[in-house]
Design a protein around this motif. Structure first.
Motif, PDB file in Angstrom:
ATOM      1  N   LEU A  20      36.064  39.421  33.960  1.00  8.80           N
ATOM      2  CA  LEU A  20      36.752  38.439  33.253  1.00  8.80           C
ATOM      3  C   LEU A  20      38.145  38.697  33.274  1.00  8.80           C
ATOM      4  CD1 LEU A  20      34.443  37.691  30.185  1.00  8.80           C
ATOM      5  CD2 LEU A  20      34.541  36.405  32.473  1.00  8.80           C
ATOM      6  N   ILE A  21      38.796  39.949  32.883  1.00  7.51           N
ATOM      7  CA  ILE A  21      40.231  40.369  32.880  1.00  7.51           C
ATOM      8  C   ILE A  21      40.680  40.066  34.416  1.00  7.51           C
ATOM      9  CG2 ILE A  21      41.696  41.880  32.281  1.00  7.51           C
ATOM     10  CD1 ILE A  21      40.066  42.586  30.006  1.00  7.51           C
ATOM     11  N   ALA A  22      39.780  40.706  35.227  1.00  2.00           N
ATOM     12  CA  ALA A  22      40.259  40.721  36.654  1.00  2.00           C
ATOM     13  C   ALA A  22      40.658  39.145  37.126  1.00  2.00           C
ATOM     14  CB  ALA A  22      39.131  41.347  37.476  1.00  2.00           C
ATOM     15  N   ALA A  23      39.737  38.380  36.901  1.00  2.00           N
ATOM     16  CA  ALA A  23      39.491  36.861  37.125  1.00  2.00           C
ATOM     17  C   ALA A  23      41.112  36.216  36.577  1.00  2.00           C
ATOM     18  CB  ALA A  23      38.525  36.268  36.684  1.00  2.00           C
ATOM     19  N   GLU A  24      41.320  36.656  35.471  1.00  2.00           N
ATOM     20  CA  GLU A  24      42.702  35.943  34.852  1.00  2.00           C
ATOM     21  C   GLU A  24      44.009  36.854  35.067  1.00  2.00           C
ATOM     22  OE1 GLU A  24      41.781  36.149  30.487  1.00  2.00           O
ATOM     23  OE2 GLU A  24      40.184  34.658  30.712  1.00  2.00           O
ATOM     24  N   HIS A  25      43.840  38.018  35.646  1.00  2.96           N
ATOM     25  CA  HIS A  25      44.944  38.811  36.057  1.00  2.96           C
ATOM     26  C   HIS A  25      44.800  39.750  37.267  1.00  2.96           C
ATOM     27  CE1 HIS A  25      46.798  39.081  32.181  1.00  2.96           C
ATOM     28  NE2 HIS A  25      45.766  38.860  31.478  1.00  2.96           N
ATOM     29  N   GLU A  82      46.840  40.501  39.186  1.00  5.11           N
ATOM     30  CA  GLU A  82      47.885  41.635  39.282  1.00  5.11           C
ATOM     31  C   GLU A  82      47.292  43.121  38.972  1.00  5.11           C
ATOM     32  OE1 GLU A  82      47.904  39.506  37.048  1.00  5.11           O
ATOM     33  OE2 GLU A  82      48.750  40.396  35.100  1.00  5.11           O
ATOM     34  N   ALA A  83      46.243  42.867  37.817  1.00  8.26           N
ATOM     35  CA  ALA A  83      45.834  44.235  37.497  1.00  8.26           C
ATOM     36  C   ALA A  83      44.959  44.873  38.476  1.00  8.26           C
ATOM     37  CB  ALA A  83      44.480  43.739  36.506  1.00  8.26           C
ATOM     38  N   ILE A  84      45.100  46.513  38.364  1.00  7.46           N
ATOM     39  CA  ILE A  84      44.405  47.201  39.015  1.00  7.46           C
ATOM     40  C   ILE A  84      43.011  47.526  38.508  1.00  7.46           C
ATOM     41  CG2 ILE A  84      44.679  49.861  40.104  1.00  7.46           C
ATOM     42  CD1 ILE A  84      47.091  47.972  40.978  1.00  7.46           C
ATOM     43  N   ILE A  85      41.991  47.404  38.879  1.00  5.14           N
ATOM     44  CA  ILE A  85      40.641  47.676  38.501  1.00  5.14           C
ATOM     45  C   ILE A  85      40.099  48.725  39.249  1.00  5.14           C
ATOM     46  CG2 ILE A  85      38.630  46.511  37.962  1.00  5.14           C
ATOM     47  CD1 ILE A  85      40.665  45.173  37.030  1.00  5.14           C
ATOM     48  N   LYS A 121      51.332  49.691  35.359  1.00  4.98           N
ATOM     49  CA  LYS A 121      50.727  48.329  35.787  1.00  4.98           C
ATOM     50  C   LYS A 121      49.922  48.036  34.694  1.00  4.98           C
ATOM     51  CE  LYS A 121      52.100  48.034  40.483  1.00  4.98           C
ATOM     52  NZ  LYS A 121      51.654  49.174  41.558  1.00  4.98           N
ATOM     53  N   LEU A 122      49.134  46.936  34.740  1.00  5.27           N
ATOM     54  CA  LEU A 122      47.768  46.705  33.926  1.00  5.27           C
ATOM     55  C   LEU A 122      46.736  47.380  34.768  1.00  5.27           C
ATOM     56  CD1 LEU A 122      46.319  45.693  31.681  1.00  5.27           C
ATOM     57  CD2 LEU A 122      45.956  43.442  32.716  1.00  5.27           C
ATOM     58  N   LEU A 123      46.332  48.634  34.185  1.00  4.08           N
ATOM     59  CA  LEU A 123      45.309  49.608  34.937  1.00  4.08           C
ATOM     60  C   LEU A 123      43.982  49.646  34.238  1.00  4.08           C
ATOM     61  CD1 LEU A 123      44.669  51.679  37.141  1.00  4.08           C
ATOM     62  CD2 LEU A 123      46.224  53.189  35.913  1.00  4.08           C
ATOM     63  N   ILE A 124      42.894  49.179  34.715  1.00  7.37           N
ATOM     64  CA  ILE A 124      41.751  49.090  33.939  1.00  7.37           C
ATOM     65  C   ILE A 124      40.726  49.765  34.565  1.00  7.37           C
ATOM     66  CG2 ILE A 124      39.832  47.483  33.181  1.00  7.37           C
ATOM     67  CD1 ILE A 124      42.085  45.733  32.149  1.00  7.37           C
ATOM     68  N   SER A 125      40.171  50.665  33.790  1.00  5.68           N
ATOM     69  CA  SER A 125      39.163  51.776  34.470  1.00  5.68           C
ATOM     70  C   SER A 125      37.771  51.567  33.957  1.00  5.68           C
ATOM     71  CB  SER A 125      39.626  53.153  34.510  1.00  5.68           C
ATOM     72  OG  SER A 125      38.598  54.022  35.041  1.00  5.68           O
ATOM     73  N   ASP A 126      36.772  51.375  34.617  1.00 11.35           N
ATOM     74  CA  ASP A 126      35.516  51.119  34.174  1.00 11.35           C
ATOM     75  C   ASP A 126      34.975  52.632  33.955  1.00 11.35           C
ATOM     76  OD1 ASP A 126      32.747  50.682  33.808  1.00 11.35           O
ATOM     77  OD2 ASP A 126      32.490  48.881  35.346  1.00 11.35           O
ATOM     78  N   ARG A 127      34.965  53.153  32.877  1.00 10.99           N
ATOM     79  CA  ARG A 127      34.751  54.533  32.379  1.00 10.99           C
ATOM     80  C   ARG A 127      35.935  55.213  32.730  1.00 10.99           C
ATOM     81  NH1 ARG A 127      29.506  55.506  30.706  1.00 10.99           N
ATOM     82  NH2 ARG A 127      27.832  54.199  31.875  1.00 10.99           N
ATOM     83  N   GLY A 128      35.805  56.649  32.127  1.00 14.55           N
ATOM     84  CA  GLY A 128      36.915  57.673  32.265  1.00 14.55           C
ATOM     85  C   GLY A 128      36.455  58.680  31.704  1.00 14.55           C
ATOM     86  N   PHE A 129      37.474  59.617  30.909  1.00 12.58           N
ATOM     87  CA  PHE A 129      36.980  60.889  30.357  1.00 12.58           C
ATOM     88  C   PHE A 129      36.228  60.842  28.907  1.00 12.58           C
ATOM     89  CE2 PHE A 129      39.662  62.322  26.834  1.00 12.58           C
ATOM     90  CZ  PHE A 129      40.389  61.079  26.509  1.00 12.58           C
ATOM     91  N   LEU A 130      36.381  59.733  28.248  1.00 14.40           N
ATOM     92  CA  LEU A 130      35.375  59.481  27.329  1.00 14.40           C
ATOM     93  C   LEU A 130      33.864  59.660  27.450  1.00 14.40           C
ATOM     94  CD1 LEU A 130      35.141  59.426  23.961  1.00 14.40           C
ATOM     95  CD2 LEU A 130      34.975  56.956  24.382  1.00 14.40           C
ATOM     96  N   ASN A 166      50.182  54.026  39.521  1.00 10.88           N
ATOM     97  CA  ASN A 166      50.198  52.549  38.694  1.00 10.88           C
ATOM     98  C   ASN A 166      50.248  52.412  37.338  1.00 10.88           C
ATOM     99  OD1 ASN A 166      49.406  50.940  41.275  1.00 10.88           O
ATOM    100  ND2 ASN A 166      47.757  52.442  41.306  1.00 10.88           N
ATOM    101  N   ARG A 167      50.883  53.449  36.767  1.00  8.44           N
ATOM    102  CA  ARG A 167      50.742  53.882  35.232  1.00  8.44           C
ATOM    103  C   ARG A 167      51.577  52.605  34.527  1.00  8.44           C
ATOM    104  NH1 ARG A 167      49.775  54.938  31.408  1.00  8.44           N
ATOM    105  NH2 ARG A 167      49.316  57.069  30.133  1.00  8.44           N
TER     106      ARG A 167
END
Ligand code: ADP
Ligand code: TYD
Length: 191
Positions: free
Chosen positions: A19-24, A26-29, A79-88, A76-77
């Protein structure tokens, strides 16, 4: 702004990221494991979950994270940078697997990320009934085959780790509607 979407399998991370990718546009997913050429190869090995050594598995997740940081996050620090999972996820699944402490995991992840923690964590909390229902609707990968109790333990470990990390976090109830959750995320992130 580097944001992790976190929570156990089927809690709704990918749905909200779409949903966020569709609205943004410019975001890096991106995602972990994966997101880089090396990472996609590592992901294939990791999702089979056939490594005998849990330490080898953990180190491969960490190698993926270090490469992902260097190739995707650092450039890309701002930019709007969204990661599906990470260190948590890295911490929660490893604690559930055993043989390593939270303190060791924080140090290992600090090393992989060069000390550069994400700015925000969007954490989805689910419950047993929802997990059971949603897992029943999809085919399981090697890690998901470890079962419902395993995944609920991972969720508990993630929740225990959160206060120790001191990263601003939005905690969401995964049972709420897709649209309600979306609005909460957009408001929280101010995007
Ligand atoms: N808020 C929600 N309410 C009901 N179903 C949802 C919700 N969010 C996601 N789903 C459904 O649950 C399943 C898992 O969602 P998904 O976004 O793939 O989870 P994850 O990426 O965390 O594994 C999908 O079938 C999706 O359509
Ligand atoms: C990032 C990471 C993921 N994992 C696990 C969690 C997931 O089971 C799997 C990644 O699968 P993925 O398909 O990305 O998750 P989802 O089913 O939520 O869409 O890898 C770890 O065990 N350690 C880690 O460090």
């Amino acid at each position: 702004m580097y944001v992790l979407f976190e929570g156990i399998d089927t809690c709704g991370k990918s749905t909200q990221i779409r949903l966020i990718a569709a609205e943004h546009p410019e975001a890096i997913i991106t995602r972990e494991p994966g997101g880089t050429r090396f990472g996609e190869k590592a992901r294939e090995i990791l999702l089979e979950a056939k490594l005998q050594s849990k330490r080898a598995e953990l180190l491969l997740f960490l190698a993926d994270r270090a490469e992902h940081y260097e190739e995707i996050v650092r450039p890309n620090r701002d930019k709007l940078l969204i990661s599906d999972r990470g260190f948590l996820s890295g911490i929660g699944y490893a604690l559930a697997n055993g043989g390593v402490s939270l303190e060791e995991l924080i140090a290992l992840n600090h090393f992989a990320l060069q000390g550069d923690w994400p700015d925000h964590i969007i954490f989805f909390e689910t419950d047993e009934a929802t997990l059971r229902r949603r897992l029943g609707e999809k085919s399981a990968d090697g890690i998901e085959e470890r079962g419902i109790d395993y995944l609920l333990t991972v969720q508990e470990k993630m929740k225990e780790a959160l206060p120790k990390l001191a990263i601003p976090t939005l905690i969401l109830d995964a049972r709420e509607s897709v649209e309600t959750i979306h609005q909460k995320i957009v408001t929280y992130l101010g995007i």
